[in-house]
Design a protein around this motif. Structure first.
Motif, mmCIF file in Angstrom:
data_model
loop_
_atom_site.group_PDB
_atom_site.id
_atom_site.type_symbol
_atom_site.label_atom_id
_atom_site.label_comp_id
_atom_site.label_asym_id
_atom_site.label_seq_id
_atom_site.Cartn_x
_atom_site.Cartn_y
_atom_site.Cartn_z
ATOM 1 N N GLU A 148 -21.118 2.009 -45.274
ATOM 2 C CA GLU A 148 -20.006 2.485 -44.446
ATOM 3 C C GLU A 148 -20.015 1.809 -43.075
ATOM 4 O O GLU A 148 -18.982 1.354 -42.587
ATOM 5 N N ARG A 149 -21.195 1.752 -42.462
ATOM 6 C CA ARG A 149 -21.298 1.118 -41.137
ATOM 7 C C ARG A 149 -20.954 -0.370 -41.213
ATOM 8 O O ARG A 149 -20.291 -0.912 -40.346
ATOM 9 N N LYS A 150 -21.408 -1.021 -42.273
ATOM 10 C CA LYS A 150 -21.123 -2.453 -42.446
ATOM 11 C C LYS A 150 -19.618 -2.668 -42.553
ATOM 12 O O LYS A 150 -19.071 -3.576 -41.922
ATOM 13 N N ALA A 151 -18.944 -1.828 -43.348
ATOM 14 C CA ALA A 151 -17.493 -1.954 -43.506
ATOM 15 C C ALA A 151 -16.789 -1.778 -42.164
ATOM 16 O O ALA A 151 -15.856 -2.525 -41.831
ATOM 17 N N ARG B 172 -29.013 6.612 -47.425
ATOM 18 C CA ARG B 172 -29.230 5.475 -46.515
ATOM 19 C C ARG B 172 -28.354 4.300 -46.926
ATOM 20 O O ARG B 172 -27.693 3.676 -46.107
ATOM 21 N N LYS B 173 -28.350 4.010 -48.234
ATOM 22 C CA LYS B 173 -27.561 2.891 -48.744
ATOM 23 C C LYS B 173 -26.074 3.107 -48.466
ATOM 24 O O LYS B 173 -25.362 2.184 -48.048
ATOM 25 N N THR B 174 -25.582 4.324 -48.668
ATOM 26 C CA THR B 174 -24.182 4.651 -48.420
ATOM 27 C C THR B 174 -23.849 4.539 -46.938
ATOM 28 O O THR B 174 -22.810 3.985 -46.567
ATOM 29 N N THR B 175 -24.729 5.046 -46.101
ATOM 30 C CA THR B 175 -24.513 4.976 -44.658
ATOM 31 C C THR B 175 -24.443 3.529 -44.198
ATOM 32 O O THR B 175 -23.570 3.158 -43.408
ATOM 33 N N ASN C 44 -36.256 11.977 -52.721
ATOM 34 C CA ASN C 44 -36.447 10.574 -52.336
ATOM 35 C C ASN C 44 -35.279 9.710 -52.790
ATOM 36 O O ASN C 44 -34.797 8.851 -52.040
ATOM 37 N N ASN C 45 -34.810 9.959 -54.034
ATOM 38 C CA ASN C 45 -33.647 9.216 -54.536
ATOM 39 C C ASN C 45 -32.401 9.517 -53.714
ATOM 40 O O ASN C 45 -31.615 8.621 -53.401
ATOM 41 N N TYR C 46 -32.213 10.787 -53.367
ATOM 42 C CA TYR C 46 -31.070 11.182 -52.544
ATOM 43 C C TYR C 46 -31.127 10.512 -51.181
ATOM 44 O O TYR C 46 -30.120 9.982 -50.699
ATOM 45 N N ASP C 47 -32.294 10.525 -50.548
ATOM 46 C CA ASP C 47 -32.449 9.897 -49.234
ATOM 47 C C ASP C 47 -32.145 8.399 -49.296
ATOM 48 O O ASP C 47 -31.486 7.850 -48.401
ATOM 49 N N ALA C 48 -32.634 7.728 -50.344
ATOM 50 C CA ALA C 48 -32.386 6.291 -50.500
ATOM 51 C C ALA C 48 -30.892 6.027 -50.695
ATOM 52 O O ALA C 48 -30.331 5.094 -50.103
ATOM 53 N N LEU C 49 -30.244 6.861 -51.514
ATOM 54 C CA LEU C 49 -28.814 6.704 -51.766
ATOM 55 C C LEU C 49 -28.006 6.983 -50.498
ATOM 56 O O LEU C 49 -27.047 6.260 -50.193
ATOM 57 N N THR D 282 -26.875 -5.082 -38.371
ATOM 58 C CA THR D 282 -26.561 -4.018 -37.413
ATOM 59 C C THR D 282 -26.489 -2.666 -38.106
ATOM 60 O O THR D 282 -27.003 -1.673 -37.589
ATOM 61 N N ALA D 283 -25.875 -2.619 -39.282
ATOM 62 C CA ALA D 283 -25.766 -1.354 -40.026
ATOM 63 C C ALA D 283 -27.148 -0.838 -40.413
ATOM 64 O O ALA D 283 -27.422 0.364 -40.298
#
Length: 192
Positions: A96-99, A90-93, A83-88, A114-115
């Protein structure tokens, strides 16, 4: 929930789902659908059920061998890690998309929305946000073009020529004007 209690006179035996919805829609809005007494009763039942479940879990765990208890604890730890990995992830993705979107010219708020929509698979939101971005780009481009557009200088046409200016021209200049635009020359000379 007791429909008969809430619908009162509107309640009929064997009501369809649509009839129930209509009857509920016709009821006056109240601050609380569930009264305090019923809420307290439900809360008490929930608390009792939680205690009972906890008790049964302890009894069950006490019957297990150490190996089984260790396996259950390991599975719970693995689930928490996943669950922690999935949350991390998602946050990383999203970051990256926002950038990438900000680099394309999105403002920070629209890029974030949008991200998140991209990460959640909400493509209708992504498309809606792309439309907003396209509109802003169009508006900004138009504004920028208008801002940078220089006012045109006097044209090379004959708009500024009057009868008096023709009289002041040399014969060669008059012939050149007549050769280039005979209609305008005739109109000016006639005084139109």
């Amino acid at each position: 929930m007791d429909l008969k209690k809430y619908l009162g006179k509107k309640y009929k035996e064997g009501m369809t789902f649509e009839e129930i919805q209509q009857a509920l829609a016709d009821l006056p809005e109240s601050d609380s659908v569930v009264d305090k007494e019923e809420y307290d009763k439900m809360k008490k039942l929930k608390d009792e059920a939680s205690k009972e479940a906890s008790s049964w879990k302890k009894k069950y765990n006490s019957t297990l061998s150490e190996k089984e208890q260790l396996e259950i604890a390991q599975n719970e730890a693995n689930e928490e890690l996943q669950n922690n990995y999935d949350a991390l992830l998602r946050k990383t993705t999203i970051a990256e998309r926002k950038a990438e979107l900000v680099e394309l010219g999105y403002d920070a708020k629209l890029a974030q929305e949008t991200a998140e929509a991209m990460a959640d698979g909400d493509f209708s939101k992504v498309i809606a946000n792309q439309s907003k971005f396209a509109e802003s780009v169009k508006k900004n481009t138009t504004d920028e073009l208008l801002k940078n557009t220089k006012t045109p200088e006097g044209g090379s046409g004959n708009e500024g020529i009057t009868r008096e200016s023709i009289k002041k021209m040399s014969l060669q200049e008059r012939q050149e004007l007549y050769k280039n635009d005979p209609e305008t020359f005739k109109q000016i000379v006639k005084g139109e």
